[in-house]
Design a protein around this motif. Structure first.
Motif, PDB file in Angstrom:
ATOM      1  N   ASP A  20      17.034 -47.422  14.371  1.00 48.51           N
ATOM      2  CA  ASP A  20      16.053 -48.496  14.452  1.00 48.51           C
ATOM      3  C   ASP A  20      15.910 -49.130  13.065  1.00 48.51           C
ATOM      4  O   ASP A  20      15.541 -48.456  12.104  1.00 48.51           O
ATOM      5  N   ARG A  33      13.782 -51.219  11.699  1.00 51.52           N
ATOM      6  CA  ARG A  33      12.454 -51.206  11.088  1.00 51.52           C
ATOM      7  C   ARG A  33      12.150 -49.830  10.510  1.00 51.52           C
ATOM      8  O   ARG A  33      11.656 -49.713   9.396  1.00 51.52           O
ATOM      9  N   SER A  34      12.476 -48.788  11.250  1.00 51.32           N
ATOM     10  CA  SER A  34      12.241 -47.426  10.778  1.00 51.32           C
ATOM     11  C   SER A  34      13.082 -47.110   9.546  1.00 51.32           C
ATOM     12  O   SER A  34      12.588 -46.540   8.575  1.00 51.32           O
ATOM     13  N   GLY A  61      14.310 -49.291   7.470  1.00 56.86           N
ATOM     14  CA  GLY A  61      13.845 -50.145   6.384  1.00 56.86           C
ATOM     15  C   GLY A  61      12.627 -49.604   5.666  1.00 56.86           C
ATOM     16  O   GLY A  61      12.604 -49.532   4.438  1.00 56.86           O
ATOM     17  N   ILE A  62      11.613 -49.203   6.431  1.00 49.81           N
ATOM     18  CA  ILE A  62      10.379 -48.733   5.786  1.00 49.81           C
ATOM     19  C   ILE A  62      10.511 -47.333   5.202  1.00 49.81           C
ATOM     20  O   ILE A  62       9.607 -46.870   4.505  1.00 49.81           O
ATOM     21  N   GLY A 118      14.305 -51.157   1.387  1.00 52.15           N
ATOM     22  CA  GLY A 118      13.413 -51.666   2.420  1.00 52.15           C
ATOM     23  C   GLY A 118      11.962 -51.718   1.953  1.00 52.15           C
ATOM     24  O   GLY A 118      11.259 -52.703   2.190  1.00 52.15           O
ATOM     25  N   GLU A 159       9.805 -55.145   1.407  1.00 51.46           N
ATOM     26  CA  GLU A 159       8.506 -55.346   2.037  1.00 51.46           C
ATOM     27  C   GLU A 159       7.435 -55.626   0.983  1.00 51.46           C
ATOM     28  O   GLU A 159       6.588 -56.514   1.163  1.00 51.46           O
ATOM     29  N   ALA A 198      18.493 -53.460   7.993  1.00 50.18           N
ATOM     30  CA  ALA A 198      17.180 -52.813   7.981  1.00 50.18           C
ATOM     31  C   ALA A 198      16.307 -53.373   6.861  1.00 50.18           C
ATOM     32  O   ALA A 198      15.094 -53.517   7.021  1.00 50.18           O
ATOM     33  N   ALA A 240      15.144 -56.652   8.086  1.00 54.08           N
ATOM     34  CA  ALA A 240      14.143 -56.482   9.147  1.00 54.08           C
ATOM     35  C   ALA A 240      12.740 -56.294   8.568  1.00 54.08           C
ATOM     36  O   ALA A 240      11.752 -56.749   9.162  1.00 54.08           O
ATOM     37  N   THR A 241      12.624 -55.645   7.418  1.00 51.16           N
ATOM     38  CA  THR A 241      11.303 -55.475   6.804  1.00 51.16           C
ATOM     39  C   THR A 241      10.727 -56.833   6.400  1.00 51.16           C
ATOM     40  O   THR A 241       9.514 -57.045   6.477  1.00 51.16           O
ATOM     41  N   SER A 299       9.565 -58.877   9.616  1.00 51.20           N
ATOM     42  CA  SER A 299       8.303 -58.448  10.227  1.00 51.20           C
ATOM     43  C   SER A 299       7.085 -59.132   9.602  1.00 51.20           C
ATOM     44  O   SER A 299       6.004 -59.114  10.183  1.00 51.20           O
ATOM     45  N   TYR A 310      13.667 -58.315  15.550  1.00 46.60           N
ATOM     46  CA  TYR A 310      12.600 -58.157  14.551  1.00 46.60           C
ATOM     47  C   TYR A 310      12.019 -59.487  14.172  1.00 46.60           C
ATOM     48  O   TYR A 310      11.028 -59.635  13.600  1.00 46.60           O
TER      49      TYR A 310
END
Length: 107
Positions: free
Chosen positions: A19, A21-22, A24-25, A30, A34, A69, A72-73, A76, A107
């Motif tokens: 995933d 987002r997962s 990335g954070i 990531g 963000e 990823a 994707a951060t 969001s 995303y």
């Protein structure tokens, strides 16, 4: 500090099936990406009409990151950026999705 983190090897490209987002954070780049977009949004929210050159360059760099990823951060938080500066927001959006994969559109 964020400039140095932009060169981190984490996340590696072998984590493309997870995933985004997962990943990335939970990765260095990531988290830095963000933090960059959140700082940019706060800067604009406080009444400034443009981002400082260094922050803008860093945001553009993360938007073109090799790993989806990291991009994707940024995606969001993109709606907030577009709210304050639509031209820059759409530029960042284009950079984030330009090199795929198709899964990035989630995303």
């Amino acid at each position: 500090m964020l400039v140095g983190l932009a060169s981190s090897a984490d996340p590696s490209l072998d984590r493309l099936d997870d995933d985004f987002r997962s990943v990335g954070i939970n990765s260095i780049r990531g988290i830095a990406a963000e933090a960059t977009i959140i700082m940019g949004i706060k800067w604009l929210k406080s009444g400034n009409s443009f981002l400082p050159d260094m922050l803008l360059a860093l945001l553009r760099r993360f938007a073109r990151d090799d790993h989806p990823a990291v991009r994707a951060t940024i995606l969001s938080h993109l709606a907030q950026l577009i709210h304050y500066t639509s031209e820059l927001g759409w530029e960042i959006f284009g950079a984030c999705v330009a090199n795929g994969p198709n899964k990035i559109w989630e995303y």
